[in-house]
Design a protein around this motif. Structure first.
Motif, PDB file in Angstrom:
ATOM      1  N   THR A  42       0.849  -1.178   0.000  1.00 48.10           N
ATOM      2  CA  THR A  42       0.000   0.000   0.000  1.00 48.10           C
ATOM      3  C   THR A  42       0.893   1.238   0.000  1.00 48.10           C
ATOM      4  O   THR A  42       2.119   1.133  -0.083  1.00 48.10           O
ATOM      5  N   CYS A  73      -4.490  -5.822  -2.313  1.00 48.34           N
ATOM      6  CA  CYS A  73      -4.993  -4.812  -1.382  1.00 48.34           C
ATOM      7  C   CYS A  73      -5.140  -3.473  -2.082  1.00 48.34           C
ATOM      8  O   CYS A  73      -4.446  -3.184  -3.063  1.00 48.34           O
ATOM      9  N   TYR A 116      -4.361   0.178  -2.753  1.00 50.38           N
ATOM     10  CA  TYR A 116      -3.150   0.967  -2.516  1.00 50.38           C
ATOM     11  C   TYR A 116      -3.426   2.059  -1.481  1.00 50.38           C
ATOM     12  O   TYR A 116      -2.569   2.402  -0.675  1.00 50.38           O
ATOM     13  N   ASP A 126      -4.431   3.453   1.823  1.00 53.38           N
ATOM     14  CA  ASP A 126      -4.499   2.945   3.201  1.00 53.38           C
ATOM     15  C   ASP A 126      -4.723   4.096   4.180  1.00 53.38           C
ATOM     16  O   ASP A 126      -4.153   4.111   5.280  1.00 53.38           O
ATOM     17  N   ILE A 186      -6.313  -1.052   5.909  1.00 54.82           N
ATOM     18  CA  ILE A 186      -5.923  -1.773   4.693  1.00 54.82           C
ATOM     19  C   ILE A 186      -7.048  -2.727   4.317  1.00 54.82           C
ATOM     20  O   ILE A 186      -7.504  -3.519   5.155  1.00 54.82           O
TER      21      ILE A 186
END
Length: 613
Positions: free
Chosen positions: A269, A333, A335, A337, A342
């Motif tokens: 992230t 995930c 990116y 955050d 997350i």
């Protein structure tokens, strides 16, 4: 969940349904055994249009990797590597396919006599007592920016390749920059002249085009859950020009992290790096010929590192550890955050063992034994899978799962053998995922083996028991997950004689939306579409309407691939810059060569040094 209404209307497929589905009867013999076979020669040409039409706004280039089993029992996705590039325009599609010639693969190709020859261990890896392990580098193609591309592999270091020639150029990192993954007690059995050390890493290093850096890992030192006091995980960062930086990962108590199974995926992230232990554990006894099965654990361990803690010159970094209550292999995930939260998306594997090949003579659950022609193909799952969303909050000195935000969706017709994901910007995570497409490779009752059903009999959260497993096949399916609603918004189920793998999103010209484009898939059929070609086909779908079926089917008699792995789409390619990074490994081979027999020296001099020296 039961089969959804849009599947009942699949007769509206875009490519003349009566002919496309002519061979689609429920018959055990429909599995395409040709998925275990492929050409070893370089080929190129123009793909033939078998069905449908080529969209006028399709463009760019697809790269996909494959594995070719070299003998019975060789796990096919881990086989000898080949790389194919498809060049799309509104008028035609050109293809080029070449073998992935790493130094170890070149050596294996030319050395056939004991004691130097390479021997298959447990169907998983080739090993030579005098030279080490083969790295096929065939898991996934990746884009680094600036016309630089790389191939990755969980059992060896990644390599850069030239997109125009498909030739390997250099390993990423000199060999001495990677630590052997074998446990220390094996050092006494490893000769100094070894050319190909055993290195374990992730199948998906992350090449961050925003920060212009790469993250990957190097791990090992233990064997499964034994010898964990010697286990290690090194987080590695690379600026694409200089030697790799690395940090040993330790927990809050200062103890070294270790991975007992595999680390197929890596999460990155804006402010964090996530190391996942993924569900594909190779049992140690497998390497000496004992075919025992240990069920994967119903969990995903994850180590969370803050990028700000990656201090140059320091030898370790502290990670927070937690365990997610599901097992997975491909996990991505957002990116974004912000607020240190997350969001993760992945498959739910359930009672599925991605590390288990069919072995010759294996007892099948429904009677009979595995035929030699299929030995090495992955064993069937013994339950349906699913798709998950999980969320993590990273606090100043800890991390926790936001359990109330966990979501799991399953489908008892479609979600068999959940496999590769596809999304816009593949291997480059978007700020927020909105749409992900997934391959469900399918279920074949004649691939269900007793070793696996016995091991997973009491696996948590099963929807099918061993006694209720279907005795009819469930074909491959391409599914579309809406990430905002965590729902299955669209799907297409393939004819029963098809195996579909390796989906990839292809952006439509001048588009920005995550579902505005096309989905590439690699399909192997027992009965070629319309009776044309060799059954190795490329099917293209409208990303906003999978259920209508493929809008384009392409093939060529000389495009003959085996079990495909991951793919990559880019809008344009060019030659690799002449002054780009290159690890100087020639001296390494020249130093080791005098200790080897003349036949090995000839391969070093004639094959390896001209390419990598």
């Amino acid at each position: 969940m039961r089969r959804r209404t849009f599947l009942k209307g699949m007769a509206g497929a875009a490519v003349v349904p009566s002919q496309l589905f002519a061979s689609s009867r429920a018959d055990d013999s429909l599995f395409p055994h040709s998925i275990m076979q492929a050409d070893f020669n370089s080929t190129s040409g123009e793909l033939h249009l078998i069905g449908g039409q080529l969209p006028s706004d399709i463009y760019g280039h697809i790269f996909f990797a494959e594995g070719i089993p070299l003998e019975p029992d060789h796990l096919s996705p881990s086989g000898r590597g080949a790389l194919t590039r498809l060049d799309f325009s509104s008028d035609n599609v050109q293809f080029m396919r070449k073998m992935i010639d790493t130094p170890s693969a070149l050596m294996q190709q030319h050395i056939h006599y004991w004691p130097d020859r390479f021997r298959l261990l447990g169907g998983m890896a080739y090993y030579s007592p005098t030279m080490g392990f083969v790295n096929y580098c065939n898991t996934a193609p990746n884009y680094l920016g600036d016309n630089r591309f790389a191939l990755s592999y969980e059992g060896g270091v990644p390599y850069e390749f030239d997109a125009t020639s498909l030739e390997l150029i250099t390993p990423i990192g000199h060999y001495h920059e990677w630590q052997s993954s074998l446990p220390p007690w094996m050092d006494a059995f490893i000769p100094d002249k070894w050319l190909f050390p055993q290195v374990r890493t992730t199948g998906h290093p992350y090449f961050d085009l925003d920060s212009d850096e790469c993250f990957t890992i190097n791990y090992g030192g233990n064997i499964s859950n034994t010898g964990t006091s010697n286990g290690f995980i090194k987080l590695m960062r690379w600026d694409k020009h200089n030697p790799l930086e690395n940090w040993n990962i330790v927990n809050r108590d200062g103890q070294s992290a270790f991975i007992a199974a595999t680390a197929h995926s890596l999460g990155v992230t804006r402010h964090h790096v996530l190391i996942f232990e993924t569900a594909a554990q190779v049992e140690p006894l497998r390497m000496i010929g004992i075919r025992s099965v240990y069920a994967q654990t119903h969990r995903t361990p994850v180590w969370i590192i803050r990028k700000r803690d990656l201090i140059p010159g320091r030898d370790h970094v502290v990670a927070d550890y937690l365990e997610l209550d599901f097992d997975t292999s491909d996990i991505m995930c957002n990116y974004d955050d912000h607020e240190n939260e997350i969001t993760l998306y992945g498959q739910y594997l359930g009672a599925m063992d991605k590390s288990e090949p069919l072995y010759s003579g294996d007892r099948l659950l429904f009677g009979g034994h595995v035929a030699e022609s299929l030995a090495g193909y992955p064993a069937a799952p013994v339950d349906i899978g699913g798709l998950v969303r999980a969320r993590i909050e990273v606090k100043p000195y800890s991390a926790r799962e936001i359990t109330g935000d966990f979501r799991l969706i399953r489908d008892d017709q479609l979600f068999w053998d959940m496999n590769d994901p596809a999304y816009r910007g593949h291997f480059q995570f978007p700020e927020r995922f909105e749409h992900i497409y997934w391959a469900a490779v399918g279920y074949r009752k004649d691939h269900v083996i007793e070793r696996v059903t016995d091991a997973y009999e009491n696996y948590p959260n099963r929807l099918f028991s061993n006694g209720s497993l279907p005795q009819t096949d469930q074909p491959s399916a391409l599914v579309h997950m809406n990430c905002s609603s965590m729902s299955l918004s669209d799907a297409y189920q393939f004819p029963p004689d098809c195996v579909m793998r390796t989906p990839q999103f292809m952006a439509r010209a001048n588009s920005t939306a995550q579902d505005d484009g096309y989905i590439f898939t690699a399909v192997v059929r027992k009965n070629p579409t319309y009776g044309v070609g060799n059954g190795k086909e490329i099917w293209i779908f409208d990303a906003q309407n999978l259920a209508q079926g493929p809008i384009t089917i392409l093939g060529h008699p000389n495009l003959n691939f085996a079990t495909t792995n991951h793919a990559l789409w880019v809008s344009q390619i060019g030659p690799r810059p002449m002054d780009a990074y290159k690890a100087q490994i020639g001296d390494f081979f020249r130093e080791k060569a005098p200790s080897h027999r003349s036949s090995v020296r000839r391969v070093i001099e004639d094959q390896i040094l001209p390419r990598f020296g």
